[in-house]
Motif scaffolding. Structure first.
Motif, short mmCIF file in Angstrom:
data_model
loop_
_atom_site.label_atom_id
_atom_site.label_comp_id
_atom_site.label_asym_id
_atom_site.label_seq_id
_atom_site.Cartn_x
_atom_site.Cartn_y
_atom_site.Cartn_z
N TYR A 3 0.84 -1.21 0.00
CA TYR A 3 0.00 0.00 0.00
C TYR A 3 0.87 1.25 0.00
CZ TYR A 3 -2.68 3.81 2.02
OH TYR A 3 -3.24 5.03 2.27
N LYS A 4 0.47 2.21 -0.82
CA LYS A 4 1.08 3.53 -0.79
C LYS A 4 -0.01 4.57 -0.67
CE LYS A 4 5.35 2.55 -3.34
NZ LYS A 4 6.19 2.90 -4.50
N ASN A 5 0.17 5.47 0.26
CA ASN A 5 -0.84 6.49 0.49
C ASN A 5 -0.93 7.44 -0.70
OD1 ASN A 5 -2.83 7.73 1.98
ND2 ASN A 5 -1.42 9.11 3.04
N ASN A 6 -2.10 8.00 -0.91
CA ASN A 6 -2.28 9.02 -1.93
C ASN A 6 -1.48 10.26 -1.51
OD1 ASN A 6 -3.19 11.09 -3.61
ND2 ASN A 6 -5.29 10.30 -3.66
N ALA A 333 1.69 -9.91 13.69
CA ALA A 333 1.20 -10.30 12.37
C ALA A 333 2.20 -9.84 11.32
CB ALA A 333 -0.16 -9.69 12.10
N GLN A 334 2.37 -10.63 10.27
CA GLN A 334 3.24 -10.29 9.16
C GLN A 334 2.53 -10.61 7.85
OE1 GLN A 334 6.63 -12.80 10.24
NE2 GLN A 334 7.76 -10.99 10.88
N TYR A 335 2.94 -9.91 6.78
CA TYR A 335 2.37 -10.20 5.47
C TYR A 335 3.39 -9.94 4.39
CZ TYR A 335 1.73 -5.15 4.82
OH TYR A 335 1.94 -3.79 4.69
N SER A 336 3.16 -10.53 3.22
CA SER A 336 4.03 -10.35 2.07
C SER A 336 3.27 -9.57 1.00
CB SER A 336 4.46 -11.71 1.50
OG SER A 336 5.14 -12.47 2.48
N PRO A 337 3.63 -8.31 0.74
CA PRO A 337 2.91 -7.51 -0.26
C PRO A 337 2.92 -8.19 -1.63
CG PRO A 337 4.42 -6.15 1.02
CD PRO A 337 4.74 -7.57 1.37
N CYS A 343 -4.43 -8.09 2.43
CA CYS A 343 -4.83 -8.91 3.57
C CYS A 343 -5.28 -7.98 4.68
CB CYS A 343 -3.68 -9.81 4.03
SG CYS A 343 -2.25 -8.88 4.63
N PRO A 344 -5.96 -8.50 5.71
CA PRO A 344 -6.40 -7.63 6.81
C PRO A 344 -5.26 -6.85 7.47
CG PRO A 344 -7.56 -9.70 6.92
CD PRO A 344 -6.53 -9.86 5.85
N THR A 345 -4.10 -7.49 7.63
CA THR A 345 -3.00 -6.79 8.29
C THR A 345 -2.57 -5.55 7.50
OG1 THR A 345 -2.21 -8.86 9.26
CG2 THR A 345 -0.63 -7.05 9.15
N GLU A 346 -2.47 -5.67 6.17
CA GLU A 346 -2.08 -4.53 5.36
C GLU A 346 -3.14 -3.43 5.41
OE1 GLU A 346 -0.23 -3.52 0.98
OE2 GLU A 346 -1.68 -5.18 1.10
N ILE A 347 -4.41 -3.81 5.30
CA ILE A 347 -5.47 -2.80 5.33
C ILE A 347 -5.51 -2.08 6.67
CG2 ILE A 347 -7.97 -2.46 5.25
CD1 ILE A 347 -8.08 -4.77 3.21
N ARG A 430 -6.72 1.28 -2.52
CA ARG A 430 -5.30 1.42 -2.80
C ARG A 430 -4.50 0.23 -2.28
NH1 ARG A 430 -3.70 6.22 -4.84
NH2 ARG A 430 -1.56 5.87 -4.13
N CYS A 431 -5.07 -0.50 -1.33
CA CYS A 431 -4.40 -1.71 -0.83
C CYS A 431 -4.41 -2.84 -1.87
CB CYS A 431 -5.06 -2.20 0.46
SG CYS A 431 -4.78 -1.11 1.87
N PHE A 432 -5.28 -2.73 -2.84
CA PHE A 432 -5.37 -3.78 -3.89
C PHE A 432 -4.56 -3.42 -5.15
CE2 PHE A 432 -8.99 -4.95 -1.31
CZ PHE A 432 -9.04 -6.35 -1.43
N LEU A 433 -3.86 -2.30 -5.13
CA LEU A 433 -3.09 -1.89 -6.32
C LEU A 433 -1.93 -2.85 -6.58
CD1 LEU A 433 -3.03 1.98 -5.84
CD2 LEU A 433 -4.48 0.63 -7.35
#
Length: 433
Positions: A3-6, A333-337, A343-347, A430-433
């Motif tokens: 995710y990258k912020n606007n 929690a960890q995630y792989s972009p 995933c919930p953690t990224e959002i 933007r988390c789904f980009l």
């Protein structure tokens, strides 16, 4: 990509909360009434009014105002145990050595009273239609534990469970139901052609006025019943089980669980706004549903023919093939972009970076460290035996764990503006980009 912020938009200056109290002014007036009349204890007009008004609203004969929803659940569970198994010894719980079949996907306040009363919870898996107790799994549990005589049922996030199916199963087994309606005050269920409020659907019923609930007292809860004897028993237990004597005499264990007249003033001021709050929460749910419809996600479901939720929390679950890699330990929690996935953690991290509060779905009880050796039953049968930490079948059958893994609670504060919610929806996109 992660995710990258606007870059054209800064985080919200004021925090957007998951679900904070919404006050109206009357609350302060009733609190001041308690102050000015000096009824600052656990008796007074506010208590009398909220008990009478809430009993009428829910559709039961009696309500007992208590210090918290947890207190209500404890006394309801104790009362159920006494009804089924008789009065316990002073140093024993009423459920000592007994199995209780309980909702798995819930907050632990639903379950801990079973332990308070020395019982053993057997957790019943979740069904996907409402994210509540699965009647098919409950049937399996009764086949495995035919001596079980008590079921603790919670309505998740304001959505009623399949209470008619569950009640019919319990009636065949001669079992009673403790209904945890802490999250679902104002939600309705179509029962035998009649719309009934949650909080009136079990044998022993409980609601909460915690600070984040649909209406609040800042704290507090209620026990609800059609039995005067049960109401009197709970009221007595909540005031240290003092006997009707001129001196302090005690024949049973009691608790300091009665609601304060001051807290009751806050609840009294909130009561006229239940319908307004529900309408606001519903609008939030529907805006999310519309704004996220182009993404591989679904909102928390409910039975549109047999239930009217109170929409307390709007939640979403990500489609399985749209999940990036995510792992959760007991605390981290960890995630792989991954491009096009999230995933919930990224959002939740993206929301937090913009000064917005979200929350994971409740971690199922059978995955909690304190309950990792309790039995767990799915619609396929026994998934974990009592005393073991090993699954007896493929964990893929574990619906509650799957919802926890892929789902999250979205900011659902009814003071959030449509413009603020639109920005939150953009952040999720933007988390789904």
């Amino acid at each position: 990509m992660a995710y990258k912020n606007n870059p054209d938009k800064k985080p919200f200056e004021s925090r957007i909360y998951l679900s904070s109290p919404t006050m109206h002014g009357e609350e302060a007036r009733y609190m001041m009434e308690a102050f000015e009349t000096n009824w600052m204890s656990t008796v007074g007009r506010n208590l009398n009014e909220v008990e009478a008004q809430m009993a009428e609203y829910i559709g039961v004969k009696y309500a007992v105002a208590l210090s918290s929803g947890t207190a209500a659940l404890h006394l309801a569970t104790r009362l159920a145990g006494e009804k089924i198994y008789g009065r316990a010894k002073v140093n024993d719980g009423t459920l000592r050595g007994k199995v209780v079949l309980a909702s798995d996907l819930t907050f632990d306040a639903s379950i801990n009273p079973i332990a308070y009363e020395d019982g053993e919870a057997v957790f019943i898996d979740t069904e996907r239609d409402t994210w509540n107790m699965d009647p098919a799994a409950l049937e399996q549990a009764f086949a495995l534990y035919p001596d079980a005589k008590l079921v603790v049922l919670a309505h998740l996030y304001g959505t009623p469970g399949k209470i008619r199916e569950i009640r019919e199963i319990c009636e065949r087994q001669g079992a009673l139901i403790v209904e945890d309606a802490a999250e679902s005050l104002g939600a309705k269920y179509l029962d035998c052609g009649e719309w009934r409020e949650t909080g009136s659907l079990g044998d022993f019923n409980c609601i909460s006025f915690n600070g984040n609930k649909i209406i609040t007292g800042s704290s507090g809860g209620m026990f609800l019943t059609d039995s005067l004897d049960d109401a009197d028993k709970v009221r007595k237990w909540s005031t240290q089980s003092r006997e009707d004597a001129a001196w302090y005499q005690h024949e049973e264990i009691g608790y300091n669980y009665r609601m304060s007249n001051v807290i009751a003033g806050v609840v009294r001021g909130q009561l006229p706004y239940i319908s307004e709050h529900i309408a606001q929460k519903k609008a939030i749910y529907e805006r999310y549903q519309e704004g996220l419809k182009d993404l591989p996600v679904r909102m928390n479901p409910f039975d549109r023919e047999k239930s009217l939720p109170n929409y307390w929390l709007s939640c979403m679950i990500i489609d399985e093939d749209a999940m990036c890699g995510q792992s959760r330990g007991d605390k981290i929690a960890q995630y792989s972009p991954e491009s096009g996935k999230t995933c919930p953690t990224e959002i939740l991290e993206a929301l937090a970076a913009n000064n917005v509060e979200g929350r994971p779905i409740w971690k199922p009880m059978h995955l909690q460290p304190i309950y990792r050796t309790n039995a767990f039953v799915t619609r396929e049968g026994l998934a974990r035996e009592s005393g073991s930490t090993r699954f007896c079948m493929d964990p893929a059958f574990d619906v509650g764990a799957d919802i926890f893994h892929r789902g999250l609670c979205l900011p659902s504060d009814n003071k959030m503006t449509p413009e603020q919610q639109d920005r939150i929806i953009e952040i999720i996109h933007r988390c789904f980009l």
